[in-house]
Motif scaffolding. Structure first.
Motif, PDB file in Angstrom:
ATOM      1  N   TYR A  97       0.840  -1.196   0.000  1.00 35.65           N
ATOM      2  CA  TYR A  97       0.000   0.000   0.000  1.00 35.65           C
ATOM      3  C   TYR A  97       0.877   1.249   0.000  1.00 35.65           C
ATOM      4  O   TYR A  97       1.870   1.333   0.714  1.00 35.65           O
ATOM      5  N   ASN A  98       0.490   2.225  -0.801  1.00 29.69           N
ATOM      6  CA  ASN A  98       1.218   3.503  -0.789  1.00 29.69           C
ATOM      7  C   ASN A  98       0.287   4.702  -0.701  1.00 29.69           C
ATOM      8  O   ASN A  98       0.738   5.835  -0.680  1.00 29.69           O
ATOM      9  N   GLY A  99      -1.025   4.464  -0.664  1.00 33.91           N
ATOM     10  CA  GLY A  99      -1.992   5.534  -0.511  1.00 33.91           C
ATOM     11  C   GLY A  99      -2.918   5.250   0.655  1.00 33.91           C
ATOM     12  O   GLY A  99      -3.416   4.133   0.810  1.00 33.91           O
ATOM     13  N   PHE A 100      -3.155   6.242   1.504  1.00 38.71           N
ATOM     14  CA  PHE A 100      -3.945   6.062   2.714  1.00 38.71           C
ATOM     15  C   PHE A 100      -4.888   7.252   2.866  1.00 38.71           C
ATOM     16  O   PHE A 100      -4.470   8.402   2.714  1.00 38.71           O
ATOM     17  N   MET A 101      -6.142   6.965   3.168  1.00 38.91           N
ATOM     18  CA  MET A 101      -7.113   8.032   3.308  1.00 38.91           C
ATOM     19  C   MET A 101      -7.810   7.932   4.656  1.00 38.91           C
ATOM     20  O   MET A 101      -8.191   6.837   5.092  1.00 38.91           O
ATOM     21  N   ALA A 102      -7.955   9.070   5.325  1.00 36.68           N
ATOM     22  CA  ALA A 102      -8.657   9.135   6.598  1.00 36.68           C
ATOM     23  C   ALA A 102      -9.759  10.171   6.492  1.00 36.68           C
ATOM     24  O   ALA A 102      -9.515  11.301   6.058  1.00 36.68           O
ATOM     25  N   THR A 103     -10.972   9.786   6.882  1.00 36.40           N
ATOM     26  CA  THR A 103     -12.091  10.718   6.866  1.00 36.40           C
ATOM     27  C   THR A 103     -12.787  10.679   8.219  1.00 36.40           C
ATOM     28  O   THR A 103     -12.920   9.619   8.836  1.00 36.40           O
ATOM     29  N   THR A 104     -13.215  11.842   8.680  1.00 35.58           N
ATOM     30  CA  THR A 104     -13.978  11.960   9.915  1.00 35.58           C
ATOM     31  C   THR A 104     -15.326  12.568   9.574  1.00 35.58           C
ATOM     32  O   THR A 104     -15.388  13.656   9.002  1.00 35.58           O
ATOM     33  N   VAL A 105     -16.393  11.876   9.896  1.00 36.79           N
ATOM     34  CA  VAL A 105     -17.727  12.397   9.600  1.00 36.79           C
ATOM     35  C   VAL A 105     -18.152  13.351  10.711  1.00 36.79           C
ATOM     36  O   VAL A 105     -17.605  13.345  11.819  1.00 36.79           O
ATOM     37  N   ARG A 106     -19.123  14.173  10.420  1.00 35.56           N
ATOM     38  CA  ARG A 106     -19.600  15.155  11.401  1.00 35.56           C
ATOM     39  C   ARG A 106     -20.036  14.448  12.685  1.00 35.56           C
ATOM     40  O   ARG A 106     -20.780  13.479  12.660  1.00 35.56           O
ATOM     41  N   GLY A 107     -19.561  14.959  13.804  1.00 30.52           N
ATOM     42  CA  GLY A 107     -19.937  14.413  15.107  1.00 30.52           C
ATOM     43  C   GLY A 107     -19.077  13.269  15.587  1.00 30.52           C
ATOM     44  O   GLY A 107     -19.173  12.882  16.753  1.00 30.52           O
ATOM     45  N   ALA A 108     -18.225  12.699  14.733  1.00 27.56           N
ATOM     46  CA  ALA A 108     -17.364  11.582  15.147  1.00 27.56           C
ATOM     47  C   ALA A 108     -16.130  12.099  15.873  1.00 27.56           C
ATOM     48  O   ALA A 108     -15.636  13.189  15.588  1.00 27.56           O
ATOM     49  N   GLU A 109     -15.624  11.303  16.807  1.00 27.73           N
ATOM     50  CA  GLU A 109     -14.448  11.706  17.572  1.00 27.73           C
ATOM     51  C   GLU A 109     -13.147  11.321  16.885  1.00 27.73           C
ATOM     52  O   GLU A 109     -12.111  11.943  17.118  1.00 27.73           O
ATOM     53  N   ALA A 110     -13.171  10.270  16.073  1.00 28.05           N
ATOM     54  CA  ALA A 110     -11.942   9.784  15.436  1.00 28.05           C
ATOM     55  C   ALA A 110     -12.221   9.437  13.983  1.00 28.05           C
ATOM     56  O   ALA A 110     -13.362   9.151  13.609  1.00 28.05           O
ATOM     57  N   PRO A 111     -11.179   9.443  13.151  1.00 30.62           N
ATOM     58  CA  PRO A 111     -11.369   9.119  11.730  1.00 30.62           C
ATOM     59  C   PRO A 111     -11.556   7.624  11.499  1.00 30.62           C
ATOM     60  O   PRO A 111     -11.173   6.788  12.316  1.00 30.62           O
ATOM     61  N   GLU A 112     -12.141   7.310  10.359  1.00 31.56           N
ATOM     62  CA  GLU A 112     -12.023   5.982   9.772  1.00 31.56           C
ATOM     63  C   GLU A 112     -10.949   6.077   8.702  1.00 31.56           C
ATOM     64  O   GLU A 112     -10.684   7.155   8.172  1.00 31.56           O
ATOM     65  N   TRP A 113     -10.331   4.940   8.391  1.00 25.21           N
ATOM     66  CA  TRP A 113      -9.241   5.019   7.418  1.00 25.21           C
ATOM     67  C   TRP A 113      -9.110   3.700   6.676  1.00 25.21           C
ATOM     68  O   TRP A 113      -9.628   2.667   7.093  1.00 25.21           O
ATOM     69  N   LEU A 114      -8.419   3.775   5.579  1.00 24.51           N
ATOM     70  CA  LEU A 114      -8.073   2.572   4.820  1.00 24.51           C
ATOM     71  C   LEU A 114      -6.875   2.878   3.929  1.00 24.51           C
ATOM     72  O   LEU A 114      -6.474   4.023   3.757  1.00 24.51           O
ATOM     73  N   GLY A 115      -6.306   1.808   3.400  1.00 27.06           N
ATOM     74  CA  GLY A 115      -5.136   1.940   2.538  1.00 27.06           C
ATOM     75  C   GLY A 115      -5.352   1.210   1.231  1.00 27.06           C
ATOM     76  O   GLY A 115      -6.156   0.284   1.130  1.00 27.06           O
ATOM     77  N   GLY A 116      -4.632   1.615   0.224  1.00 25.05           N
ATOM     78  CA  GLY A 116      -4.684   0.970  -1.080  1.00 25.05           C
ATOM     79  C   GLY A 116      -3.394   1.223  -1.827  1.00 25.05           C
ATOM     80  O   GLY A 116      -2.467   1.841  -1.308  1.00 25.05           O
ATOM     81  N   TRP A 117      -3.319   0.735  -3.046  1.00 29.19           N
ATOM     82  CA  TRP A 117      -2.133   0.962  -3.862  1.00 29.19           C
ATOM     83  C   TRP A 117      -2.530   1.867  -5.025  1.00 29.19           C
ATOM     84  O   TRP A 117      -3.540   1.648  -5.691  1.00 29.19           O
ATOM     85  N   CYS A 118      -1.757   2.902  -5.230  1.00 27.67           N
ATOM     86  CA  CYS A 118      -2.077   3.933  -6.215  1.00 27.67           C
ATOM     87  C   CYS A 118      -1.093   3.868  -7.378  1.00 27.67           C
ATOM     88  O   CYS A 118       0.129   3.777  -7.169  1.00 27.67           O
ATOM     89  N   SER A 119      -1.626   3.945  -8.587  1.00 26.28           N
ATOM     90  CA  SER A 119      -0.772   3.903  -9.773  1.00 26.28           C
ATOM     91  C   SER A 119      -1.534   4.473 -10.951  1.00 26.28           C
ATOM     92  O   SER A 119      -2.757   4.633 -10.911  1.00 26.28           O
TER      93      SER A 119
END
Length: 372
Positions: A97-119
Motif C-alpha cells: 500500500y502507498n496511498g492512505f485516506m482518513a475521513t472523519t464524519v460530522r460528530g465523530a471523535e476519530a477518523p475511519e481510514w483505509l489503505g490501497g495501492w495507487c498507480s
C-alpha cells in the motif's frame, strides 16, 4: 478475546496485516504528480466547526452539500502512517500500500481510514489517471493534481468502509446511516506537511506510552519469565463471583526446550508454549495447563495443549489471550472458559466464562514464584 471484543484493536492494523505485499523497490515514491521530490506527501481539508468560524466559504460549501457527512479528509501518499509493532511475527516486508485516506464524519471523535495501492491506469504505469485500488478490485479513489498543486479526490463510493453487499445485509436505513453521504465525493485537498497527516492518522488509535513494546519484543524466545497475581481476602470479598485465588503465567525450562527444538525464532512468538497455573477458592491444589501461542494482531492467542493432563476432549478449543499491559504488566483474557479453574472437558467449559474470571492484570514476578 483481547483484540476486537475485549481489549479493542485498530482496524487499520488488521487491514494491513491481511495484505502484505512486496516492499517498495527503493525509497523513492513513483507518482511524481503527488510527490515531486519522491518523499511522503500529505493533502487535507477540514470542515469542522472551529475551522468554519474563520472560513465562511466552507460553511457555505456544507450548506450547499447537505448530504456531505465528511467534516475532515486527509490523503497520505507514502509509507504506512498507522500500524506499529504488534505481536505478529515481523516479516521484514513493507506493505505494498502507498496511498492512505482518513475521513472523519460530522460528530465523530476519530477518523475511519483505509489503505490501497495507487498507480497510473496505463500499460506502462507512467501515464493516465491515477487510481487507488483495494481488495476485490474495489476503488478507494481516483486522483489528479490541479494547476495549483491541490489534490482532487473523486470516485469515492458511499460503501467505502463497508463490505461489498452490505446494503442487502444491513437493510436500507442502517446502510445509509453507516455509509458516506451522497455528497461525499469530489474533494479538493490542499498540500500540507507530512507531519500533519501523521498527526491526523494518530487520532485513529492513539498510542499509550505506558504500554511500551509488545510482548514479542519484551519477552525473548530463549527467555524464562513469570507473571502472576495473588488475590487477598479483601479483593475476593468484593468479587464473590471470582473463582481464582492465585494465577501464574510462565515459560520455564520445559517450554524453552520445546521452542528450541521445534520453534522458529524468526516466527516468534508463533509456536511458543506457555504454562498457566491456578489455584481456586474451592481447590487449594495448583492446577497447571500448557498452551501453544500464535501472534495475532496485538495479542498472543494461546490454545490449550494436551501436553499436560489426560483430557478426554479436544481442549484445543479452549483458549486464552495475552496482551501487554501498562507499566510492564501483562493482561490475560479468558472470555470462553479457557482456564483450568474448571474442568476444561466439562459442560461448564462450554461457551462464555460465567464467573468473574474474564480478565487479569498480571505483575512480573521472580521466577521462583512460578517454581522455576
Amino acid at each position: 478475546m483481547i483484540s476486537r471484543t475485549v481489549m479493542g484493536a485498530g482496524v487499520g492494523v488488521a487491514l494491513l496485516a491481511a495484505v502484505a505485499g512486496a516492499a517498495f523497490a527503493d525509497d523513492t515514491l513513483k507518482l511524481t504528480e503527488l510527490s515531486p521530490d519522491g518523499k511522503d506527501a500529505c493533502f487535507g481539508r477540514v470542515y469542522d466547526a472551529a475551522h468554519l468560524k474563520s472560513h465562511p466559504q466552507q460553511a457555505a460549501h456544507l450548506k450547499s452539500h447537505p448530504q456531505q457527512k465528511v467534516a475532515r479528509i486527509f490523503f497520505y501518499y507514502g509509507r504506512d502512517p498507522v500500524s506499529r509493532p504488534n505481536e505478529e511475527p515481523s516479516t521484514g516486508i513493507d506493505s505494498s500500500y502507498n496511498g492512505f485516506m482518513a475521513t472523519t464524519v460530522r460528530g465523530a471523535e476519530a477518523p475511519e481510514w483505509l489503505g490501497g495501492w495507487c498507480s497510473h491506469e496505463s500499460e506502462d504505469g507512467k501515464t493516465g489517471p491515477i487510481r487507488c485500488g483495494m481488495d476485490c478490485d474495489r476503488t478507494m479513489a481516483s486522483l489528479k493534481v490541479d494547476d495549483k498543486g491541490r489534490l482532487i479526490v473523486s470516485d469515492v463510493q458511499p460503501d467505502l468502509y463497508l463490505d461489498a453487499g452490505s446494503e442487502d445485509e444491513l437493510g436500507k436505513a442502517e446502510y445509509e446511516r453507516q455509509a458516506l453521504g451522497k455528497d461525499d465525493n469530489g474533494f479538493r485537498l490542499d498540500p500540507m506537511p507530512a507531519a500533519t497527516c501523521k498527526a491526523e492518522f494518530a487520532r485513529i488509535d492513539p498510542i499509550d506510552p505506558a504500554l511500551g513494546p509488545p510482548l514479542r519484543e519484551r519477552l525473548k524466545p530463549d527467555q524464562a519469565f513469570c507473571y502472576g497475581r495473588d488475590y487477598d481476602a479483601e479483593h475476593l470479598g468484593s468479587h464473590p463471583d471470582q473463582l481464582t485465588q492465585s494465577i501464574r503465567v510462565f515459560r520455564g525450562p520445559v517450554e524453552l526446550a520445546s521452542f528450541a527444538k521445534e520453534g522458529d525464532p524468526a516466527n516468534w512468538p508463533s509456536g511458543a508454549d506457555i504454562a498457566v497455573s491456578v489455584t481456586t477458592r474451592q481447590k487449594s491444589a495448583k492446577v497447571t495447563q500448557v498452551y501453544n501461542c500464535q501472534g495475532e494482531g496485538d495479542q498472543w492467542r494461546c490454545a490449550a495443549s494436551a501436553k499436560t493432563g489426560d483430557a478426554s476432549c479436544d481442549i484445543a478449543q479452549q483458549e486464552v489471550f495475552l496482551r501487554r499491559g501498562a507499566n510492564g504488566t501483562m493482561m490475560l483474557a479468558n472470555p470462553n472458559s479457557g482456564l483450568p479453574i474448571i474442568d476444561l472437558c466439562s459442560k461448564a467449559a462450554e461457551g462464555d466464562t460465567s464467573s468473574d474470571d474474564k480478565v487479569y492484570r498480571l505483575e512480573p514476578m521472580p521466577q521462583a514464584a512460578c517454581g522455576l
